[in-house]
Design an enzyme around this catalytic site. Sequence first.
Site, mmCIF file in Angstrom:
data_model
loop_
_atom_site.group_PDB
_atom_site.id
_atom_site.type_symbol
_atom_site.label_atom_id
_atom_site.label_comp_id
_atom_site.label_asym_id
_atom_site.label_seq_id
_atom_site.Cartn_x
_atom_site.Cartn_y
_atom_site.Cartn_z
ATOM 1 N N ASP A 126 0.341 -16.764 18.686
ATOM 2 C CA ASP A 126 -0.542 -15.606 18.726
ATOM 3 C C ASP A 126 -0.641 -15.099 17.292
ATOM 4 O O ASP A 126 0.293 -14.493 16.766
ATOM 5 C CB ASP A 126 0.035 -14.536 19.647
ATOM 6 C CG ASP A 126 -0.841 -13.287 19.723
ATOM 7 O OD1 ASP A 126 -1.814 -13.186 18.942
ATOM 8 O OD2 ASP A 126 -0.538 -12.400 20.537
ATOM 9 N N TYR A 158 -14.564 -5.123 13.012
ATOM 10 C CA TYR A 158 -14.632 -6.532 12.618
ATOM 11 C C TYR A 158 -15.025 -6.651 11.147
ATOM 12 O O TYR A 158 -14.399 -7.382 10.369
ATOM 13 C CB TYR A 158 -15.651 -7.221 13.514
ATOM 14 C CG TYR A 158 -15.946 -8.674 13.209
ATOM 15 C CD1 TYR A 158 -14.986 -9.664 13.399
ATOM 16 C CD2 TYR A 158 -17.217 -9.057 12.774
ATOM 17 C CE1 TYR A 158 -15.274 -11.000 13.147
ATOM 18 C CE2 TYR A 158 -17.515 -10.393 12.532
ATOM 19 C CZ TYR A 158 -16.542 -11.356 12.712
ATOM 20 O OH TYR A 158 -16.836 -12.670 12.472
ATOM 21 N N LYS A 208 -12.726 -8.197 8.130
ATOM 22 C CA LYS A 208 -13.199 -9.399 7.451
ATOM 23 C C LYS A 208 -13.546 -9.131 5.984
ATOM 24 O O LYS A 208 -13.366 -10.006 5.128
ATOM 25 C CB LYS A 208 -14.404 -9.977 8.190
ATOM 26 C CG LYS A 208 -14.061 -10.649 9.511
ATOM 27 C CD LYS A 208 -13.286 -11.951 9.316
ATOM 28 C CE LYS A 208 -13.240 -12.775 10.588
ATOM 29 N NZ LYS A 208 -12.544 -14.068 10.396
ATOM 30 N N THR A 215 -23.191 -18.555 14.911
ATOM 31 C CA THR A 215 -22.774 -19.927 15.185
ATOM 32 C C THR A 215 -22.613 -20.166 16.681
ATOM 33 O O THR A 215 -22.119 -19.303 17.416
ATOM 34 C CB THR A 215 -21.444 -20.231 14.461
ATOM 35 O OG1 THR A 215 -21.600 -19.948 13.070
ATOM 36 C CG2 THR A 215 -21.039 -21.682 14.631
ATOM 37 N N THR A 227 -20.676 -21.316 19.346
ATOM 38 C CA THR A 227 -19.319 -21.671 19.752
ATOM 39 C C THR A 227 -19.048 -21.166 21.163
ATOM 40 O O THR A 227 -19.785 -20.340 21.704
ATOM 41 C CB THR A 227 -18.279 -21.050 18.805
ATOM 42 O OG1 THR A 227 -18.351 -19.610 18.922
ATOM 43 C CG2 THR A 227 -18.515 -21.466 17.363
#
Length: 258
Positions: free
Chosen positions: A63, A156, A160, A189, A191
């Site tokens: 994790d 996020y 990042k 993307t 995914t």
Amino acid sequence: MGLLDDKVVLVNGGSQGVGAAVARAAVREGAVVAVTGRRPGPGEALVAELTAAGGKALYVRADLSDAGQAKASVARVVETYGRIDCLVNSAGLTSRGTLLDTTPELFDQHVAINLKGPFFAMQAAVADMVAREAPGTIVNIITSSAHGGQPFLAPYVAAKAGLIGLTRNAAHAHRWDRVRINGLNIGWTATEGEDATQRAFHEAGDDWREEAAAKLPMGKLGQPDEIAEFVVFLLSDRSGVVTGSVIDWDQNVLGGLD
């Protein structure tokens, strides 16, 4: 001769999505690959696929929101193969939150997975490289949203963007150790994780990929296999002396306006 012949590569968050594509590409280029993930099922299935194709691969359950487990993933690779040559940090959390509705708990989750995990995995990997006085390479999978991003990606983006700073700081600090560290700001993307996110947060239907592709300049979403080839290039000697670069791997141009 493959681009990564005899290199030992750890792909954190490598059991699916971009990470799994990187693992496949690295094996094709001659590397020994370890992948981490929280769920044994996908990780063990990927390792079985890679070994069946003639590669050498290892699954490490971890994790990566836990700094200790992030460091332990590197330790497991060094214990098994004697060293680590390349590290790819591809694990990521993209759950939604704005500046106004993000809770401290959600913020901490983003920092833990998107910044703290990569920090301590890098710490352990660079420590091994420096101790052996050996060159190494690291690629951090970041995001084009780190330039500012959408309002619903506040935690996020914060985490990042921190990873961009870390990438450059660590690259500068360890250039004399011949450890090259670069980042890739990937765009939208296709995914498994993105599919789950679109369905969970945006009520997307089965055709969301086609609808999204139609709105993009190149007529398609970013493809994990294409990203993986670029990551392998950055990991390899073919990319020369490049370090401290954070490259926009996207079809939108920062600052461009219509």
